[in-house]
Design an enzyme around this catalytic site. Structure first.
Site: not given
Length: 563
Positions: A80, A308, A101, A416, A388, A280, A112, A78
């Protein structure tokens, strides 16, 4: 440095990028005067709040909110996509700014890893941003714990406010995952060392002061909100606030620099304002209102994210942040990946590299539910399928075909690997959607609804629950809160991010389930009520193999293993 799947790692890409001095970025790309910038080295700066006053009459840019399906261990990207979309808009000659954020040190060192985007869609310098940055989170930790010490000293020195030590609700915090501090005893060692009592630690990003910083409009509003913090209750069961103790001025002083938004840049030198970082799942999950509004004054488009999935961050952005800040997003981007949807369809993480159309189809209902949530707010949206490397053409075609059959605008996104260029089609679709769609934004509940009505509305319309169960403690708190006049505040449900339910192992789109509210917490200064669902923890623990195991620094001073 090693490569993953033949590609450079995120941190390698970041360290090979030639950054523009932040002073030069301000001069060339932003309507900011030199005396409105405080430099934090060559590539970071804080922006003066006077910018908002000076540009008060300027028309706001359009706000694009990025959200996603429920996150999984497979990754959604998200952040990215948020960065890549802003870069793509600039490639289309639109003046776009990222608003995100600040990462917390807890998850960075825990499960993470870094949180600044990835590949060729990152905000930089990623090492600084992921670690101490400009010290905002440390300032919040200091302010939070200063208040805790003021409370204990007040009781030790005679307890003029008659605070019941058994009913202190203000907790200490730490910007790390440390389960050992969830429940502790303090004040031991005799009468000179304070009053013994049970204490609890939360992670800093769960502190009400973090939420206050992210929802305050200026220093005056910050001080007012800090004064309204409820720290506990008296022996007569009346709320005690910071104003009763008299420390709002000191707390504001600690936070005065932290209130200023931070300016950095993306890999492609798109301006990025990064400020505030509430989770979140246990808080409201959005960057600061000041940062979003400042970006809207400085750019034609603001690309921002909420933490999230849409069931958490987007719901709170739209029901809480938008309500308090009086802002209306122009469109929402819902990020999904083939990998994550296959996990929602029941596939094990180890099997994700194998094509599995059936698992993908069985996971798609999770995406459908998140789309329905955004539709319920009356907002235009676009589905971004974040590609991906191991996704197959058949899997991507299956997901795109489903979107087209259901008349959901959708675009394949490759930011990406290709940066802004990989998001141009997404940017074009978002602009087209904004221009051609009707924006009928509205909140899901009214301020005058009861606390139970608000909780049920979120649980049923956003999560898909059929009922809500309450513990006896939560029911008692609802009666108390409405008696104190807090019933008209918005509700912020603290819930697992992994599931639409309050049970993290239930993926996909479950049916016929109930949400259990075990406890309420008043965040009067922030302006909402926190309802804790299921077994959600406000102080996370570390995994068996924390990300910190892979972190190091070279003899030349370069960070290793942040992502």
């Amino acid at each position: 440095m090693e490569k993953k799947n033949g590609y450079k790692t995120d941190i390698q890409i970041a360290q090979e990028t030639q950054l523009i001095p932040i002073k030069e970025l301000v001069e060339n790309d932003l309507d900011v005067k030199q005396d409105e910038v405080d430099l934090y080295g060559k590539y970071k700066a804080k922006l003066s709040l006077h910018i908002l006053d000076r540009l008060n009459e300027k028309k706001d840019g359009q706000i694009i909110l990025v959200t996603s399906i429920n996150p999984t261990a497979a990754g959604e990207g998200k952040s990215t996509v948020t960065v890549g979309l802003a870069q793509a808009l600039n490639k289309l000659n639109k003046k776009a700014i990222v608003a995100m954020r600040e990462p917390s040190l807890g998850p960075t060192m825990g499960l993470k890893g870094g949180a600044t985007g990835g590949g060729y869609s990152q905000v930089l310098p990623m090492e600084d941003i992921n670690l101490h940055f400009t010290g905002d989170i440390h300032a919040i930790t200091s302010a939070n714990n200063a208040l805790a010490s003021f409370i204990d000293n007040h009781i030790h020195q005679g307890n003029e406010c008659r605070i019941d030590p058994r009913r202190i609700t203000w907790r200490r915090v730490l910007d790390l995952n440390d389960r050992s501090l969830r429940n502790v005893t303090i004040g031991l060692g005799g009468p000179t060392n304070g009053v013994p009592r049970e204490e609890h630690f939360d992670i800093t990003v769960a502190s009400e002061i973090m939420a206050i910083l992210c929802l305050a409009s200026n220093l005056r509003d910050l001080r007012k909100r800090l004064s309204q913090i409820v720290v506990g209750f008296t022996f007569g069961n009346e709320p005690v606030t910071v104003a009763h103790l008299g420390y709002e001025g000191a707390l504001t002083l600690i936070l005065k620099e932290a209130l200023k938004p931070n300016l950095v840049q993306t890999i492609e030198h798109t301006p990025a304002i990064i400020h505030g970082g509430p989770f979140a799942n246990i808080a409201h999950g959005c960057n600061s209102l000041i940062a979003t509004k400042m970006a809207a004054k400085l750019g034609d488009y603001v690309v921002t994210e909420a933490g999230f999935g849409a069931d958490l961050g987007a719901e709170k952005f739209l029901n809480i942040k938008s309500r308090i800040g009086k802002i209306t997003p122009s469109a929402v981007v819902i990020v999904a990946t083939v990998r994550a949807l296959k996990m929602h369809g029941g596939l094990n993480k180890k099997e994700l590299k194998n094509e599995n159309i059936q698992a993908l189809k069985e996971g798609i209902p999770n995406l459908q539910k998140q789309i329905e949530t955004i539709q319920s707010f009356g907002l235009p949206y676009v589905v971004a399928i974040n590609k991906f490397l191991m996704d197959t053409d058949s899997e991507i075609s299956t997901l795109l075909d489903w979107c087209y059959e259901e008349k959901h605008p959708a675009v394949l996104c490759e930011v990406w690997e290709h940066g802004g260029q990989g998001g141009v089609r997404l940017a074009e679709k978002v602009l087209e959607t904004i221009d051609q769609s009707q924006n009928q934004f509205h909140y899901l509940y009214k301020e005058e609804d009861t606390i139970k009505q608000k909780i049920f509305t979120i649980s049923s319309e956003v999560y898909g629950a059929t009922s809500v169960q309450y513990t006896s403690k939560a029911l008692k708190q609802i009666i108390e809160y409405e008696k104190f006049g807090w019933g008209e505040l918005p509700v912020c449900i603290a819930k697992t991010q992994y599931s639409l339910t309050d049970e993290p192992t239930i993926l996909g789109k479950p049916e016929n389930f109930s949400i259990t509210i075990r406890e309420l917490k008043i965040s009067k200064g922030a302006g909402f009520i926190v309802a804790l669902a299921g077994n959600i923890m406000t102080m996370p623990g570390l995994p068996s193999k924390p990300a910190a195991l892979n972190m190091n620094v070279t003899e030349e001073g370069y960070a290793v293993g942040l992502f």
